[in-house]
Design an enzyme around this catalytic site. Structure first.
Site, short mmCIF file in Angstrom:
data_model
loop_
_atom_site.label_atom_id
_atom_site.label_comp_id
_atom_site.label_asym_id
_atom_site.label_seq_id
_atom_site.Cartn_x
_atom_site.Cartn_y
_atom_site.Cartn_z
CG ASP A 1 -6.49 -3.30 -1.25
OD1 ASP A 1 -5.71 -2.88 -2.04
OD2 ASP A 1 -6.05 -4.05 -0.43
CG HIS B 1 -2.64 -2.64 -1.53
ND1 HIS B 1 -3.31 -3.23 -2.67
CD2 HIS B 1 -1.52 -3.12 -1.30
CE1 HIS B 1 -2.72 -4.09 -2.88
NE2 HIS B 1 -1.61 -4.39 -1.94
CD GLU C 1 0.40 -7.56 -3.12
OE1 GLU C 1 0.48 -8.89 -3.48
OE2 GLU C 1 -0.62 -6.98 -2.96
#
Length: 640
Positions: free
Chosen positions: A315, A385, A450
């Site tokens: 991440d 990420h 995201e």
């Protein structure tokens, strides 16, 4: 020289009229014997400030994602026993719970030395104090047997006698004996002071256990017939283990809560799982978990008859998987600290932190899981990420792209691998080559979540690729990227798994693709309509970092609302699926995101009993679920 506990930061949140998000009040205490001046104060918090927050009695210096830094007024001297109080408004969201404030802090002195600062829970201003709630009722059982998850069908008569142990009948084959040994070892690891429920040798006042195989029960199905001899009939090796685990649970419950539970004298259990995917995810990027903790979590999954461990290995905050072709991933790409390649985040302070899993660690964990019929599905989160990846391999960025030209929802600048940089695919190809030797799972999870809506729009290389390929915008580029990744995985004998945003911008070929619906339940139905297989893991029910009550004193995140154990238990993930699409719904999964898990107590408070609730939702038919029974059984479950 500063010592531990020389400085303490108190923080509180209060409402502000005309500002929906309120503000923070910070008070730094000097408990040392010397004055300090010319310093800076840094803290980490999920309640982030905007780029130009309003400050009183402080100067805002910088923010990087969850990292914040402020300075006192010029010439300010913090005397021994004194305090510096300042306020900050201009927050992205209001604080709702005690874990929404500073998670860690440190000072940087004028000479550049970093000094630890103690910090604790956020205090509340402007609202009545609310005591932490009871999350489980006492519960009640109508059938006196400890089984979690509850079986598909059971007709049992309680006995008065409790066998000392169950032991294989004479003539039992070696594979059955090995299975008994596996469950003995599992029980011993989870309950180190418990009396083992199984034995290989005959036991005085024990009960013999006979094994039979019947393939028509399916790989995970089993049947238990109780009498003077207990007979375990199983379809495959997994079903055999589940039957043995059920027996171990019943004996454990009988011994632990003698007034509540009994061992069957007669009757039968006919059992098989409701869903093929009964998963649990663990984010090891935000916080690092030692190998022993990962193995214990897998043991707990096996105890609950869950069969998938989804391992979130990268991440923004860290890349945790050793890749021999790129050693900087686990040197530069894991270090967070004041003077390290990445700034502190979420609980990090003056002391640098790192941590990664060597390939030998991975082999140990995967082998341990496979022996318990738990599949390890690895995840590297791409293209977003990827801050840690780009810190370790800065050559993967488009050098012409302006820095800080976009930010993720968590506030990380320029954090996505660029689909127009051809070396991105060279890098990922080598990563996949090593991963497929470590992970036998057919699935490789590539994240896909995201990506900010304006990502890559300032990249000349990305603009050129968009023109050449006829794709539009961020999500057109993401779809282009994901389709190439899907082809790369297929060439290595692997199928693509991802979060629900993989479907954006045109998505990928749904055939053989598994997507996880996390944003809200309706997303899962839409994915199924598009032809994807779906695992349901909505934040509103199955994210185990979510708060369990609205009280300010209850810890956790709240973006998906309040998720009490009863809601997690009673939620029916398949409920919104039309009959024609229910076959696409492969199962359910708990997600353990680690932003709030700064210690083991926080982990256990938030994960349990909700992990057991999801285990029962994954296994037990809807009509066999019983909240009061679950509430009575759940406290006996193991924890990390």
């Amino acid at each position: 020289m500063a010592k531990a506990h020389d400085f303490r930061l108190e923080n509180s949140w209060h409402p502000i009229e005309g500002e929906d998000c309120g503000g923070f009040v910070f008070t730094l205490f000097n408990l040392s014997d010397a004055p300090i001046s010319g310093f800076k104060l840094a803290y980490t918090s999920l309640t982030r400030v905007m780029d130009d927050p309003a400050c009183d009695n402080a100067t805002f210096l910088m923010r990087n994602a969850n990292f914040h830094q402020f300075a006192p007024p010029e010439g300010f001297v913090l005397a021994p026993g004194g305090c510096w109080r300042f306020t900050v408004s201009g927050l992205w969201r209001p604080a709702k719970h005690r874990t929404d404030g500073a998670k860690s802090a440190y000072l940087t002195r004028a000479d550049g030395v970093h000094v630890p600062v103690d910090v604790d829970d956020l205090l509340l201003g402007g609202r009545p104090a609310e005591p932490a709630p009871d999350l489980l009722p006492k519960g009640a059982v109508t059938e006196p047997f400890y089984l979690l998850p509850w079986p598909k069908a059971a007709s049992l008569t309680a006995g008065d006698a409790v066998p000392v142990a169950l032991y294989p009948a004479e003539g039992t084959g070696v594979e059955d004996l090995k299975a008994v040994t596996t469950v003995i070892a599992l029980y011993r690891r989870l309950f180190s002071v418990g009396h083992v429920p199984l034995s290989l040798a005959p036991v005085h006042e024990g009960r013999a256990l006979r094994f039979r195989q019947a393939e028509d029960l399916g790989a995970e199905g089993y049947r238990l017939d109780f009498g003077d001899v207990v007979t375990l009939t199983y379809g495959g090796a997994a079903g055999r283990q589940y039957g043995l685990t059920a027996l171990a649970q019943m004996l454990h419950g009988t011994r632990t809560e003698k007034a509540l539970f009994r061992f069957p004298a007669a009757g039968e259990i006919a059992d098989a799982p409701r869903y093929v995917w009964r998963g649990c995810h663990l984010d090891v990027s935000r916080q690092f978990y030692p190998v022993a903790d990962v193995i214990r979590l897998i043991d707990i999954l096996a105890w609950y008859r869950m069969n998938v461990f989804h391992w979130h290995l990268s991440d923004d905050e860290a890349w945790r998987l050793e890749i021999k072709a790129y050693p900087t991933l686990t040197t530069l790409g894991v270090l967070r600290g004041p003077d390290e390649p990445m700034l502190p985040q979420l609980g990090n302070g003056a002391k640098p932190v790192g941590g990664f899993y060597s390939q030998d660690d991975v082999k140990e964990i995967v082998a341990h899981a496979l022996a318990l019929h738990v599949e390890v599905v690895p995840e590297i989160d791409i293209p977003g990420h990827s801050t840690a990846t780009l810190v370790a391999l800065p050559e993967l960025a488009d050098g012409q792209e302006a820095p800080d030209s976009y930010r993720s929802v968590q506030g990380f600048p320029n954090n996505a691998l660029n689909p127009a940089v051809e070396d991105t695919y060279v890098f990922l190809g080598k990563v996949f080559d090593e991963m497929v030797t470590l992970f036998p799972s057919e699935l490789l999870h590539i994240g896909g979540d995201e990506v900010a809506s304006n990502t890559w729009m300032a990249s000349p290389l990305a603009r050129k690729l968009m023109a050449e390929e006829g794709v539009e915008g961020t999500f057109g580029l993401q779809s282009y990227f994901m389709k190439r990744i899907q082809q790369m995985l297929a060439a290595r004998g692997r199928r693509l798994a991802g979060w629900d945003e993989v479907s954006h911008g045109g998505g990928v070929d749904p055939e053989g693709t598994l997507l996880m619906a996390w944003q809200k339940p309706e997303v899962g139905v839409e994915l199924a309509r598009q032809g994807y297989d779906v695992v349901m893991t909505p934040g509103q029910a199955y994210y185990l970092d979510m708060v369990q009550d609205e009280a300010f004193q209850e810890p956790g995140a709240s973006w998906a609302g309040t998720v009490p154990p009863q809601h997690t238990y009673t939620y029916e993930a398949v409920g919104d699926f039309p009959d024609a699409l229910q076959a696409r719904m492969r199962g359910v999964q708990a997600c353990i995101w680690s932003e709030h898990f700064l210690n083991r107590d926080y982990f256990n408070h938030l994960v349990f009993p909700r992990l057991a609730a999801i285990a029962e939702a994954a296994w037990t038919p809807r009509e066999r679920k019983d909240w009061q029974r679950f509430a009575a059984l759940a406290p006996l479950s193991p924890k990390l």
